[in-house]
Write a protein that holds these residues in place. Sequence first.
Motif, PDB file in Angstrom:
ATOM      1  N   UNK A   3     -19.104 -22.174   1.699  1.00  0.00           N
ATOM      2  CA  UNK A   3     -19.178 -22.224   3.156  1.00  0.00           C
ATOM      3  C   UNK A   3     -20.639 -22.235   3.575  1.00  0.00           C
ATOM      4  N   UNK A   4     -20.940 -23.084   4.546  1.00  0.00           N
ATOM      5  CA  UNK A   4     -22.309 -23.244   5.030  1.00  0.00           C
ATOM      6  C   UNK A   4     -22.325 -23.116   6.548  1.00  0.00           C
ATOM      7  N   UNK A   5     -23.239 -22.307   7.061  1.00  0.00           N
ATOM      8  CA  UNK A   5     -23.361 -22.124   8.501  1.00  0.00           C
ATOM      9  C   UNK A   5     -24.813 -22.301   8.905  1.00  0.00           C
ATOM     10  N   UNK A   6     -25.060 -23.311   9.737  1.00  0.00           N
ATOM     11  CA  UNK A   6     -26.418 -23.597  10.206  1.00  0.00           C
ATOM     12  C   UNK A   6     -26.708 -22.854  11.506  1.00  0.00           C
ATOM     13  N   UNK A  23     -26.918 -20.466   6.091  1.00  0.00           N
ATOM     14  CA  UNK A  23     -26.374 -19.352   5.322  1.00  0.00           C
ATOM     15  C   UNK A  23     -25.239 -19.846   4.451  1.00  0.00           C
ATOM     16  N   UNK A  24     -25.361 -19.634   3.153  1.00  0.00           N
ATOM     17  CA  UNK A  24     -24.366 -20.103   2.203  1.00  0.00           C
ATOM     18  C   UNK A  24     -23.577 -18.935   1.634  1.00  0.00           C
ATOM     19  N   UNK A  25     -22.291 -19.145   1.463  1.00  0.00           N
ATOM     20  CA  UNK A  25     -21.424 -18.152   0.830  1.00  0.00           C
ATOM     21  C   UNK A  25     -20.397 -18.877  -0.008  1.00  0.00           C
ATOM     22  N   UNK A 115     -21.973 -28.124   6.341  1.00  0.00           N
ATOM     23  CA  UNK A 115     -21.854 -27.252   7.494  1.00  0.00           C
ATOM     24  C   UNK A 115     -21.458 -28.047   8.724  1.00  0.00           C
ATOM     25  N   UNK A 116     -21.332 -27.350   9.862  1.00  0.00           N
ATOM     26  CA  UNK A 116     -20.902 -27.985  11.106  1.00  0.00           C
ATOM     27  C   UNK A 116     -22.051 -28.632  11.862  1.00  0.00           C
ATOM     28  N   UNK A 117     -23.256 -28.291  11.524  1.00  0.00           N
ATOM     29  CA  UNK A 117     -24.400 -28.919  12.152  1.00  0.00           C
ATOM     30  C   UNK A 117     -25.016 -28.092  13.269  1.00  0.00           C
TER      31      UNK A 117
END
Length: 124
Positions: A3-6, A23-25, A115-117
């Motif tokens: 999962x990636x969150x920018x 942030x990577x998980x 991620x969602x961008x």
Amino acid sequence: AVQLVESGGGSVQAGGSLRLSCAASGDSANRNSMAWFRQAPGQEREGVAVIFTPVRTTYYADSVKGRFTISLNNDKTTVYLQMNSLKPEDTAMYYCAATLGTWVSLRPTDYRYWGQGTQVTVSS
């Protein structure tokens, strides 16, 4: 899975700076190549910068070389993109991507997780 969150996007004037974070998980074994891409309206997704995490090798697109810096925190859970001397042509949605890779690549098709961008807008 990964999962990636920018975060960190925004609006700045030309010449300004922004720092994006990703942030990577999830499965760390599947994210040894982490990259930033961008896509402007009506244009193809473009690779900006990549870091091969085992040895922290980096590679940049010519359009951002000398202005952008990709980096990784100590526990390899967050990737940053420091963007300096921003230009209006840097305006785009910026995406973080990750994959199990063997070296540095800026081809979108090489990346499995996205991620969602986060939007970056640079005004003149």
